[in-house]
Design an enzyme around this catalytic site. Structure first.
Site, PDB file in Angstrom:
ATOM      1  N   SER A  42     -13.067  15.438   7.521  1.00  0.00           N
ATOM      2  CA  SER A  42     -12.777  16.797   7.053  1.00  0.00           C
ATOM      3  C   SER A  42     -13.756  17.832   7.594  1.00  0.00           C
ATOM      4  O   SER A  42     -14.967  17.684   7.454  1.00  0.00           O
ATOM      5  CB  SER A  42     -12.847  16.790   5.514  1.00  0.00           C
ATOM      6  OG  SER A  42     -13.095  18.081   5.004  1.00  0.00           O
ATOM      7  N   GLY A  43     -13.207  18.901   8.149  1.00  0.00           N
ATOM      8  CA  GLY A  43     -14.057  19.994   8.626  1.00  0.00           C
ATOM      9  C   GLY A  43     -14.826  20.634   7.488  1.00  0.00           C
ATOM     10  O   GLY A  43     -16.005  20.984   7.640  1.00  0.00           O
ATOM     11  N   LEU A  44     -14.164  20.780   6.349  1.00  0.00           N
ATOM     12  CA  LEU A  44     -14.845  21.362   5.193  1.00  0.00           C
ATOM     13  C   LEU A  44     -16.000  20.463   4.752  1.00  0.00           C
ATOM     14  O   LEU A  44     -17.122  20.928   4.527  1.00  0.00           O
ATOM     15  CB  LEU A  44     -13.854  21.561   4.030  1.00  0.00           C
ATOM     16  CG  LEU A  44     -14.489  22.005   2.716  1.00  0.00           C
ATOM     17  CD1 LEU A  44     -15.155  23.361   2.846  1.00  0.00           C
ATOM     18  CD2 LEU A  44     -13.463  22.031   1.593  1.00  0.00           C
ATOM     19  N   ASP A  54     -17.231  26.536   6.547  1.00  0.00           N
ATOM     20  CA  ASP A  54     -16.165  25.880   7.309  1.00  0.00           C
ATOM     21  C   ASP A  54     -15.422  26.971   8.083  1.00  0.00           C
ATOM     22  O   ASP A  54     -14.344  27.421   7.676  1.00  0.00           O
ATOM     23  CB  ASP A  54     -15.228  25.157   6.317  1.00  0.00           C
ATOM     24  CG  ASP A  54     -14.051  24.481   6.999  1.00  0.00           C
ATOM     25  OD1 ASP A  54     -14.139  24.182   8.206  1.00  0.00           O
ATOM     26  OD2 ASP A  54     -13.036  24.250   6.309  1.00  0.00           O
ATOM     27  N   ASP A  81     -10.015  16.177  11.577  1.00  0.00           N
ATOM     28  CA  ASP A  81      -9.686  17.592  11.415  1.00  0.00           C
ATOM     29  C   ASP A  81     -10.327  18.336  12.587  1.00  0.00           C
ATOM     30  O   ASP A  81     -11.552  18.368  12.706  1.00  0.00           O
ATOM     31  CB  ASP A  81     -10.286  18.042  10.071  1.00  0.00           C
ATOM     32  CG  ASP A  81     -10.093  19.514   9.789  1.00  0.00           C
ATOM     33  OD1 ASP A  81      -9.426  20.202  10.572  1.00  0.00           O
ATOM     34  OD2 ASP A  81     -10.635  19.966   8.755  1.00  0.00           O
ATOM     35  N   ASP A  83      -9.733  21.626  13.320  1.00  0.00           N
ATOM     36  CA  ASP A  83      -9.571  23.067  13.119  1.00  0.00           C
ATOM     37  C   ASP A  83      -8.445  23.594  14.005  1.00  0.00           C
ATOM     38  O   ASP A  83      -7.390  23.001  14.072  1.00  0.00           O
ATOM     39  CB  ASP A  83     -10.914  23.788  13.370  1.00  0.00           C
ATOM     40  CG  ASP A  83     -11.983  23.356  12.364  1.00  0.00           C
ATOM     41  OD1 ASP A  83     -11.608  22.905  11.271  1.00  0.00           O
ATOM     42  OD2 ASP A  83     -13.181  23.450  12.682  1.00  0.00           O
ATOM     43  N   GLU A 110      -4.644  23.115  13.643  1.00  0.00           N
ATOM     44  CA  GLU A 110      -3.943  24.091  12.791  1.00  0.00           C
ATOM     45  C   GLU A 110      -3.668  25.375  13.564  1.00  0.00           C
ATOM     46  O   GLU A 110      -4.455  25.750  14.454  1.00  0.00           O
ATOM     47  CB  GLU A 110      -4.770  24.372  11.532  1.00  0.00           C
ATOM     48  CG  GLU A 110      -6.093  25.045  11.781  1.00  0.00           C
ATOM     49  CD  GLU A 110      -7.051  24.947  10.583  1.00  0.00           C
ATOM     50  OE1 GLU A 110      -7.412  23.813  10.194  1.00  0.00           O
ATOM     51  OE2 GLU A 110      -7.458  25.995  10.072  1.00  0.00           O
ATOM     52  N   LYS A 116     -11.624  29.903  13.081  1.00  0.00           N
ATOM     53  CA  LYS A 116     -10.838  29.817  11.849  1.00  0.00           C
ATOM     54  C   LYS A 116     -11.740  30.027  10.634  1.00  0.00           C
ATOM     55  O   LYS A 116     -12.975  29.938  10.730  1.00  0.00           O
ATOM     56  CB  LYS A 116     -10.087  28.489  11.751  1.00  0.00           C
ATOM     57  CG  LYS A 116     -10.906  27.194  11.776  1.00  0.00           C
ATOM     58  CD  LYS A 116     -11.790  26.860  10.595  1.00  0.00           C
ATOM     59  CE  LYS A 116     -11.139  26.507   9.286  1.00  0.00           C
ATOM     60  NZ  LYS A 116     -10.463  25.236   9.202  1.00  0.00           N
ATOM     61  N   ASN A 118     -11.905  28.666   6.500  1.00  0.00           N
ATOM     62  CA  ASN A 118     -11.288  27.698   5.579  1.00  0.00           C
ATOM     63  C   ASN A 118     -10.139  28.358   4.825  1.00  0.00           C
ATOM     64  O   ASN A 118     -10.233  29.512   4.389  1.00  0.00           O
ATOM     65  CB  ASN A 118     -12.335  27.163   4.596  1.00  0.00           C
ATOM     66  CG  ASN A 118     -11.732  26.135   3.649  1.00  0.00           C
ATOM     67  OD1 ASN A 118     -11.222  26.466   2.589  1.00  0.00           O
ATOM     68  ND2 ASN A 118     -11.768  24.886   4.047  1.00  0.00           N
ATOM     69  N   SER A 119      -9.061  27.600   4.652  1.00  0.00           N
ATOM     70  CA  SER A 119      -7.811  28.139   4.104  1.00  0.00           C
ATOM     71  C   SER A 119      -7.945  28.691   2.687  1.00  0.00           C
ATOM     72  O   SER A 119      -7.116  29.478   2.253  1.00  0.00           O
ATOM     73  CB  SER A 119      -6.734  27.057   4.110  1.00  0.00           C
ATOM     74  OG  SER A 119      -6.553  26.553   5.415  1.00  0.00           O
ATOM     75  N   ARG A 154      -0.629  21.363  12.199  1.00  0.00           N
ATOM     76  CA  ARG A 154      -0.783  21.899  10.833  1.00  0.00           C
ATOM     77  C   ARG A 154      -0.285  23.333  10.771  1.00  0.00           C
ATOM     78  O   ARG A 154      -0.716  24.184  11.556  1.00  0.00           O
ATOM     79  CB  ARG A 154      -2.257  21.811  10.440  1.00  0.00           C
ATOM     80  CG  ARG A 154      -2.632  22.590   9.198  1.00  0.00           C
ATOM     81  CD  ARG A 154      -3.992  22.141   8.734  1.00  0.00           C
ATOM     82  NE  ARG A 154      -4.665  23.125   7.919  1.00  0.00           N
ATOM     83  CZ  ARG A 154      -5.880  22.949   7.411  1.00  0.00           C
ATOM     84  NH1 ARG A 154      -6.543  21.830   7.651  1.00  0.00           N
ATOM     85  NH2 ARG A 154      -6.450  23.886   6.689  1.00  0.00           N
ATOM     86  N   HIS A 185       0.368  23.291   4.717  1.00  0.00           N
ATOM     87  CA  HIS A 185      -0.713  23.600   3.793  1.00  0.00           C
ATOM     88  C   HIS A 185      -0.281  24.706   2.837  1.00  0.00           C
ATOM     89  O   HIS A 185       0.478  25.595   3.214  1.00  0.00           O
ATOM     90  CB  HIS A 185      -1.965  24.017   4.562  1.00  0.00           C
ATOM     91  CG  HIS A 185      -3.239  23.758   3.819  1.00  0.00           C
ATOM     92  ND1 HIS A 185      -3.288  23.058   2.633  1.00  0.00           N
ATOM     93  CD2 HIS A 185      -4.534  24.096   4.085  1.00  0.00           C
ATOM     94  CE1 HIS A 185      -4.533  22.977   2.223  1.00  0.00           C
ATOM     95  NE2 HIS A 185      -5.309  23.601   3.080  1.00  0.00           N
TER      96      HIS A 185
HETATM   97  C1  SPV Z   1     -10.573  20.223   5.484  1.00  0.00           C
HETATM   98  O1  SPV Z   1     -10.756  19.282   4.710  1.00  0.00           O
HETATM   99  O2  SPV Z   1     -11.457  20.661   6.219  1.00  0.00           O
HETATM  100  C2  SPV Z   1      -9.270  20.848   5.577  1.00  0.00           C
HETATM  101  C3  SPV Z   1      -8.456  20.954   4.392  1.00  0.00           C
HETATM  102  O3  SPV Z   1      -8.930  21.341   6.630  1.00  0.00           O
HETATM  103  S1  SPV Z   1      -8.760  22.512   3.709  1.00  0.00           S
HETATM  104  O4  SPV Z   1     -10.122  22.582   3.288  1.00  0.00           O
HETATM  105  O5  SPV Z   1      -7.829  22.587   2.601  1.00  0.00           O
HETATM  106  O6  SPV Z   1      -8.461  23.533   4.674  1.00  0.00           O
HETATM  107 MG    MG Z   2     -10.491  21.778   7.833  1.00  0.00          MG
END
Ligand code: SPV
Ligand code: MG
Length: 298
Positions: A42-44, A54, A81, A83, A110, A116, A118-119, A154, A185
């Site tokens: 996971s990027g986060l 992130d 992930d 990004d 994505e 980017k 974080n969403s 994504r 997402h």
């Molecule tokens: C991550 O885990 O880095 C994701 C999911 O991309 S989210 O944090 O929901 O974007």
């Molecule tokens: Mg991510």
């Protein structure tokens, strides 16, 4: 079976692939131990573990190093992930070659602009132009060497407020561009819009969801509704923050560690995760061989 094939089959199988987020070897091993089918690098989590936003602040090389550490530590497939692909089409091709070479079973990119965000962070969630992103998917597919290596596209249209029609339009184009799976997402507090997407999407690709903001949905319900994968993207990281904060406060307050001993992992548990047994066996064998080779020849 190769890890790439295992991931592909898990996403396309009758039961949903349950994928656990991780930020390093230890968290990935705990995900494997808990029985998940795959790990999400996971990027986060990877950025949060370094106390960095992130938001593409970490370089591709830094993210790759963390993902490779994860892939080297577990026997289950790792979906990385990536990004928005770390830049232009040249970055995407370099990314695919690098991630595949370091043992990943697949990557997810994505359709947002670089850098980017974080969403779930309020701020710029601008979508990448559809054509440009789809062409990157095709480039990603052409750059891989293992035909089972999974490229997940994504869709961030619902996150960006662009609507369901745009999400579905993108799904169809990404499928045509060669994506192996879609990730839809959502940041709604109920799963309704990902359910609506799944019902309206008429293509053949497995659809993955990340139920961070709609935790009430179960893996069984997602399977019944035809989803291919579910990513628990950050719960492990969040659990470790809560647990550490709680224990550290208790130690600070009590002036001793006595009160927390019963609730924290035993050192032998830590040693098992580090595979200290293997090292001891290796050393014993080395000592025996050393003695053998050091003995005078007859
Ligand atoms: C991550 O885990 O880095 C994701 C999911 O991309 S989210 O944090 O929901 O974007
Ligand atoms: Mg991510």
């Amino acid at each position: 079976m190769s890890k790439t094939r295992a991931l592909r089959e898990a996403l396309n199988g009758p039961a949903i692939a349950r994928i656990m987020g991780a930020h390093g070897a230890l968290s990935a091993k705990l995900g494997e131990e808990a029985g998940f089918e795959a790990i999400w690098a996971s990027g986060l989590e990877i950025s949060a573990a370094r106390a960095i936003p992130d938001a593409n602040i970490l370089s591709m090389a830094e993210c790759l190093e963390a993902a490779a550490e994860i892939a080297g530590a577990v026997g289950i497939p790792v979906l990385a992930d990536c990004d928005s692909g770390f830049g232009g089409v040249g970055n995407v091709v370099h990314m695919i070659r690098s991630y595949e070479a370091r043992g990943m079973a697949g990557v997810c990119i994505e359709d947002k602009m670089f850098p980017k965000m974080n969403s779930f962070v309020e701020g710029n969630q601008d979508l990448a132009p559809l054509g440009d992103f789809a062409a990157k998917i095709t480039a990603a597919k052409e750059a891989r060497t293992d035909p089972d290596f999974v490229v997940v596209a994504r869709i961030e249209a619902l996150i960006a407020g662009a609507g369901m029609e745009e999400a579905l339009r993108r799904a169809a184009v990404y499928e045509r561009a060669g994506a192996d799976a879609l990730l839809i997402h959502s940041k709604q507090s109920a799963p309704d819009e990902v359910f609506a997407f799944r019902e309206s999407y008429r293509g053949a690709l497995p659809v993955i969801v990340v139920p961070t903001t709609y935790p009430q949905v179960t893996a069984d319900e997602l399977t019944t509704r035809g989803f291919g994968g579910v990513i628990y993207a950050n719960q492990g990281l969040r659990a470790s923050i809560s647990a550490m904060r709680d224990v550290l406060a208790q130690i600070g307050g009590a002036g001793s560690t006595y009160g927390v001993e019963g609730s924290i992992a035993a050192l032998k548990d830590v040693f098992a995760l580090q595979r200290v047994d293997e090292l001891l066996a290796l050393q014993q064998r080395h000592d025996r061989l050393t003695a053998t080779y050091a003995a005078p020849l007859d």
